[in-house]
Design an enzyme around this catalytic site. Structure first.
Site, PDB file in Angstrom:
ATOM      1  N   ASP A  47      31.452  24.423 -55.297  1.00 18.08           N
ATOM      2  CA  ASP A  47      32.843  24.647 -55.691  1.00 18.08           C
ATOM      3  C   ASP A  47      33.228  23.541 -56.675  1.00 18.08           C
ATOM      4  OD1 ASP A  47      35.730  25.384 -55.603  1.00 18.08           O
ATOM      5  OD2 ASP A  47      35.123  26.559 -53.878  1.00 18.08           O
ATOM      6  N   HIS A  50      31.839  23.912 -59.961  1.00 20.06           N
ATOM      7  CA  HIS A  50      32.895  24.643 -60.663  1.00 20.06           C
ATOM      8  C   HIS A  50      33.706  23.724 -61.557  1.00 20.06           C
ATOM      9  CE1 HIS A  50      32.991  28.194 -57.527  1.00 20.06           C
ATOM     10  NE2 HIS A  50      31.791  27.988 -58.055  1.00 20.06           N
TER      11      HIS A  50
END
Length: 483
Positions: A290, A313
């Site tokens: 993430d 991310h």
């Protein structure tokens, strides 16, 4: 005259050096204003290891080292030696360290003893694999407390081993502490695999679906309502959810840590900040499933330098303004950083309907390698298909992108400014932005919607959609839009 001139030069140099060292010695937890109103813990020293070099004619500034120089480093105590000063070895309190026995009570007892004395050290020695259940290490404590992890520290293995009485939202919590150091050469192992495989997680249910039902998973390390925090040298890996969170804190230094979990591990943000001010994140490596670093509402004066992200991310501000809430974020600097093989690069994401502002952002000397959405401002963020159009929005202004270079994934344009219909993004500056396809050719040009700013140099690819000046009609608001 020549001799007098030499004396004057020596005098001036001595005066400058003496003044500099005096300033560093006295400035450990003081905060200072820097250019553009950014307030950081200290001007960083100039002897750090740089990240991967940027391919530019103008080399980046050096990456800062520890901005809180400590003249008294943490000693390297002998395992089991709880009689040497203020060292409280958990094995002297009954910890077994075999990876199987529950060592929670020993850690709590060692913490209690160290908390009661000045400069106490809780030691988890090298060679031990210590398993403890969800624990709150709380203060107030005497000054100078250190949690020294040289072995391995881990939670129970998955939700079935997790004690019913324990919270499934967090594992290690450091609460109401002033001047706490969490450091060492050890590893915090999260045993996250069985949590990631729960059918309620994204794509883990039947046929790649997500099943309904309880889906609580613990954050591995949380600092809550604490100040003057140092996290240094540790390896933190495989968290069930977020690896580290800082909530309601001020004065945070994170230096030379490694965070890792698999690329597809869900919701495993590396470092998350919420309502936290005066933060320095330096010389660290994060690879996870993430956000590499996520910055939530209430954060200001954050300095990120010498960080390598990926796969991840990217570095995200937001999401902000959910459920029509107010969000305030300001004075964020990201410099001398590499982002690799990531779904996003530098991202600002806000929900429709929110209020507040995001302002004074500087992204400088960033190397991208095969990144999807290298530069993105998304004011239409929605985690489902049920979001409705709203007229209010979190205002985004005073954002600088300088010397951003590298390669992007051609599945999406490398530059994307999707700003609110009613609250434009303003004062965006682009300078020396050069982004080339990792492979193939760009399908779409950079995208802009209601985004105002300027290009100090030509960008690659060209960003002709950025609007000049300011909106003709702007909503009446104070300088920080309510923040």
């Amino acid at each position: 005259m020549r001799g007098l001139g030499g004396i004057l030069v020596v005098y001036i140099i001595s005066t400058v050096l003496f003044g500099h060292f005096t300033y560093v010695a006295r400035g450990r937890y003081h905060y200072h204003k820097s250019r553009r109103g950014l307030s950081h813990p200290l001007p960083p020293p100039s002897s750090p290891p740089p990240p991967p070099p940027l391919e530019s004619a103008n080399p980046p500034d050096q990456v800062p080292s520890d901005p809180y120089p400590n003249p008294d480093p943490i000693p390297d105590p002998a395992p089991g030696d709880s009689d040497s000063g203020c060292i409280f070895d958990v094995t002297s309190y009954g910890a077994v360290g075999d990876g199987s026995c529950d060592d929670t009570a020993a850690f709590r007892d060692a913490w209690k003893a160290a908390c009661a004395v000045e400069s106490g050290i809780v030691l988890a020695p090298e060679g031990g694999v210590f398993k403890i259940t969800s624990t709150i290490f709380s203060g107030p404590c005497q000054p100078g407390l250190v949690f020294q992890l040289d072995g391995v520290l881990m939670p129970p293995d998955g939700p079935e081993e997790w004690p019913e009485k324990d919270s499934k939202q967090q594992w290690l919590v450091f609460y109401r502490l002033e001047g706490i150091t969490f450091a060492g050469k050890g590893t915090v192992e999260g045993n996250g695999q069985k949590w990631w495989d729960l059918p309620c997680k994204p794509h883990r249910g039947p046929n790649g679906s997500s099943s309904s039902g309880p889906c609580e998973s613990p954050t591995m390390i949380r600092f809550f309502m604490s100040n003057n925090i140092v996290v240094r040298g540790l390896r933190i890996q495989n968290s069930p959810q977020f690896h580290m969170k800082f909530d309601g804190c001020e004065g945070v230094l994170i230096n030379e840590i490694q965070i890792s979990s698999p690329k597809l591990s869900p919701n495993t943000d590396g470092i998350h900040l919420g309502n936290t001010r005066s933060v320095a994140i330096y010389n660290s490596v994060v690879s996870n499933g993430d956000d590499c670093i996520s910055i939530g509402t209430g954060c200001s004066d954050v300095d990120i330098q010498g960080v390598t992200c990926g796969p991840s991310h990217g570095i995200s501000i937001g999401s902000l303004g959910v459920h029509n809430s107010q969000a305030c974020v300001s004075n964020i600097t990201v410099r001398n950083t590499a982002i690799r093989d990531s779904d996003n690069g530098l991202r600002v994401k806000t929900w429709q309907g929110g209020t507040g502002s995001v302002s004074n952002l500087l992204f400088e000397n960033i190397q991208m390698e095969n990144v999807l959405n290298c530069i993105i401002v998304d004011q239409y963020y929605c985690s489902s298909k049920e979001c409705r159009n709203e007229t209010s929005a979190v205002r985004v202004f005073d954002v600088e992108y300088r010397n951003i270079k590298g390669t992007y994934d051609v599945r999406s344009p490398p530059i994307h400014f999707a700003c609110s219909d009613t609250v434009a993004c303003t004062n965006i500056t682009m300078s020396e932005v050069e982004l080339l396809p990792e492979e193939g050719e760009l399908v779409d040009d950079p995208f802009c919607w209601n985004a105002y700013g300027k290009q100090e140099t030509l960008t690659i690819p060209p960003i002709d959609c950025l609007l000049d000046g300011s909106p003709v009609v702007e909503e009446v608001y104070d300088s920080n839009y309510g923040c």
